[in-house]
Motif scaffolding. Structure first.
Motif, PDB file in Angstrom:
ATOM      1  N   ASN A  69       0.698  -1.118  -0.094  1.00  0.00           N
ATOM      2  CA  ASN A  69       0.153   0.019  -0.136  1.00  0.00           C
ATOM      3  C   ASN A  69       0.951   1.256   0.101  1.00  0.00           C
ATOM      4  O   ASN A  69       1.611   1.495   0.939  1.00  0.00           O
ATOM      5  CB  ASN A  69      -0.593  -0.025   1.413  1.00  0.00           C
ATOM      6  N   LEU A 118     -16.976   3.064  -6.318  1.00  0.00           N
ATOM      7  CA  LEU A 118     -15.842   3.342  -5.035  1.00  0.00           C
ATOM      8  C   LEU A 118     -16.422   4.791  -4.326  1.00  0.00           C
ATOM      9  O   LEU A 118     -15.870   4.797  -3.286  1.00  0.00           O
ATOM     10  CB  LEU A 118     -14.630   3.748  -5.767  1.00  0.00           C
ATOM     11  N   THR A 146     -15.773   5.188  -0.008  1.00  0.00           N
ATOM     12  CA  THR A 146     -14.728   5.991   0.171  1.00  0.00           C
ATOM     13  C   THR A 146     -15.090   7.379   0.910  1.00  0.00           C
ATOM     14  O   THR A 146     -14.619   8.073   1.834  1.00  0.00           O
ATOM     15  CB  THR A 146     -14.186   6.704  -1.344  1.00  0.00           C
ATOM     16  N   ASP A 171      -6.553   2.010   3.504  1.00  0.00           N
ATOM     17  CA  ASP A 171      -6.952   0.843   2.778  1.00  0.00           C
ATOM     18  C   ASP A 171      -7.984   0.979   1.530  1.00  0.00           C
ATOM     19  O   ASP A 171      -7.786   0.438   0.510  1.00  0.00           O
ATOM     20  CB  ASP A 171      -7.448  -0.234   3.728  1.00  0.00           C
ATOM     21  N   GLN A 172      -8.836   1.676   2.120  1.00  0.00           N
ATOM     22  CA  GLN A 172      -9.725   2.450   0.903  1.00  0.00           C
ATOM     23  C   GLN A 172      -9.151   3.040  -0.365  1.00  0.00           C
ATOM     24  O   GLN A 172      -9.550   2.785  -1.393  1.00  0.00           O
ATOM     25  CB  GLN A 172     -10.831   3.167   1.298  1.00  0.00           C
ATOM     26  N   PHE A 226      -6.141   2.665  -1.206  1.00  0.00           N
ATOM     27  CA  PHE A 226      -5.428   1.633  -1.944  1.00  0.00           C
ATOM     28  C   PHE A 226      -6.256   0.948  -2.803  1.00  0.00           C
ATOM     29  O   PHE A 226      -5.959   0.664  -3.921  1.00  0.00           O
ATOM     30  CB  PHE A 226      -4.723   0.611  -0.767  1.00  0.00           C
ATOM     31  N   ASP A 227      -7.357   0.305  -2.365  1.00  0.00           N
ATOM     32  CA  ASP A 227      -8.273  -0.346  -3.391  1.00  0.00           C
ATOM     33  C   ASP A 227      -8.861   0.787  -4.522  1.00  0.00           C
ATOM     34  O   ASP A 227      -9.009   0.203  -5.811  1.00  0.00           O
ATOM     35  CB  ASP A 227      -9.873  -0.473  -2.411  1.00  0.00           C
ATOM     36  N   ASN A 228      -8.871   1.970  -4.124  1.00  0.00           N
ATOM     37  CA  ASN A 228      -9.390   2.987  -5.165  1.00  0.00           C
ATOM     38  C   ASN A 228      -8.308   2.891  -6.252  1.00  0.00           C
ATOM     39  O   ASN A 228      -8.480   2.727  -7.534  1.00  0.00           O
ATOM     40  CB  ASN A 228      -9.583   4.214  -4.717  1.00  0.00           C
ATOM     41  N   LEU A 261      -6.058   0.715  -7.062  1.00  0.00           N
ATOM     42  CA  LEU A 261      -5.850  -0.659  -7.868  1.00  0.00           C
ATOM     43  C   LEU A 261      -6.837  -0.615  -8.878  1.00  0.00           C
ATOM     44  O   LEU A 261      -6.645  -1.121 -10.034  1.00  0.00           O
ATOM     45  CB  LEU A 261      -6.210  -1.972  -6.915  1.00  0.00           C
ATOM     46  N   VAL A 262      -8.045  -0.138  -8.516  1.00  0.00           N
ATOM     47  CA  VAL A 262      -9.195  -0.285  -9.572  1.00  0.00           C
ATOM     48  C   VAL A 262      -8.754   0.753 -10.598  1.00  0.00           C
ATOM     49  O   VAL A 262      -9.074   0.434 -11.883  1.00  0.00           O
ATOM     50  CB  VAL A 262     -10.535   0.143  -8.888  1.00  0.00           C
TER      51      VAL A 262
END
Length: 232
Positions: A10, A46, A50, A189-190, A192-194, A196-197
């Motif tokens: 991350n 997202l 978020t 963490d959110q 990081f998810d954003n 990656l997408v």
């Protein structure tokens, strides 16, 4: 070649700037995502998670700031009461001396260690000092009157209340900081998810990432050292 393992790390995990800048960064990220979706970007899924996680982070930040302000206020109140007690007990010596000489046992009930102990009164010994004074004035209220006894009793009540509030705010402060830490990890963490997408959508177009993350907010300014002027 870049280490493949780095793609699973991350990049927001090591954010360690002040809380104001951290909130500003994630606020900007959240607003940029909303704007991008409004312009047609396919990241609507997202938005809700978020926004929710940023709101929690923002609330924990506000709570911490409020608690620190309250704690400072309560600390001042406690310190002020200690100062008032110190002045009052030292001034009361003149009244005590009108009835009891310094060499008498009665005087020593008020000032067993002279004035020095009261000059050095602090949070560590204030309860003992107050109780000592109240007991002495209570025992001798027939001679010195009940009014000054009541003044010290009222002051002790004020101190106990202020000290109790201070301790409660300290506990709340600890809880707020913990809440901030927890919410910050969830927000990272959110983010990081954003990332990656978004990166998957714009594979091969790294410049697009800057549309969603303004890292300059959490990047310290680096000013080059001025060049030395040489005198011929």
């Amino acid at each position: 070649m870049r280490k493949l393992e780095s793609y699973a790390e991350n990049p927001f995990g090591k954010i360690s700037f002040g809380r104001d800048l951290t909130v500003a960064f994630f606020s900007d990220m959240t607003d940029r995502l909303d704007q991008a979706v409004a312009n047609g970007a396919p990241f609507a899924d997202l938005q809700a998670p978020t926004r929710e996680k940023f709101t929690n982070l923002q609330l924990s930040h506000s709570s911490t700031v409020t608690t620190k302000t309250q704690l400072k206020s309560q600390t001042l109140n406690v310190d002020q009461i200690i100062d008032v007690f110190k002045v009052k007990i030292l001034d009361s010596e003149a009244l005590v001396l009108t009835k009891f000489k310094k060499t008498t046992p009665e005087y020593l009930k008020f000032f067993p260690n002279g004035r020095t102990a009261y000059n050095n009164v602090n949070k560590g010994n204030i309860d003992t000092m107050m109780d000592q004074a109240i007991l002495a004035f209570n025992v001798h209220q027939d001679v010195l009157g009940s009014e000054i006894l009541k003044e010290f009793q009222d002051l002790k009540d004020q101190y106990d209340a202020a000290r109790s509030d201070q301790q409660k705010h300290k506990q709340n402060k600890g809880g707020s900081i913990g809440s901030w830490d927890d919410n910050l990890e969830i927000m990272k963490d959110q983010a990081f998810d954003n990332l990656l997408v978004i990166a998957r959508k714009y594979k091969g177009q790294p410049e697009k990432i800057k549309m969603y993350f303004d890292t300059s907010i959490i990047t310290p300014d680096v000013h080059p050292e001025p060049e030395e002027v040489k005198i011929a």
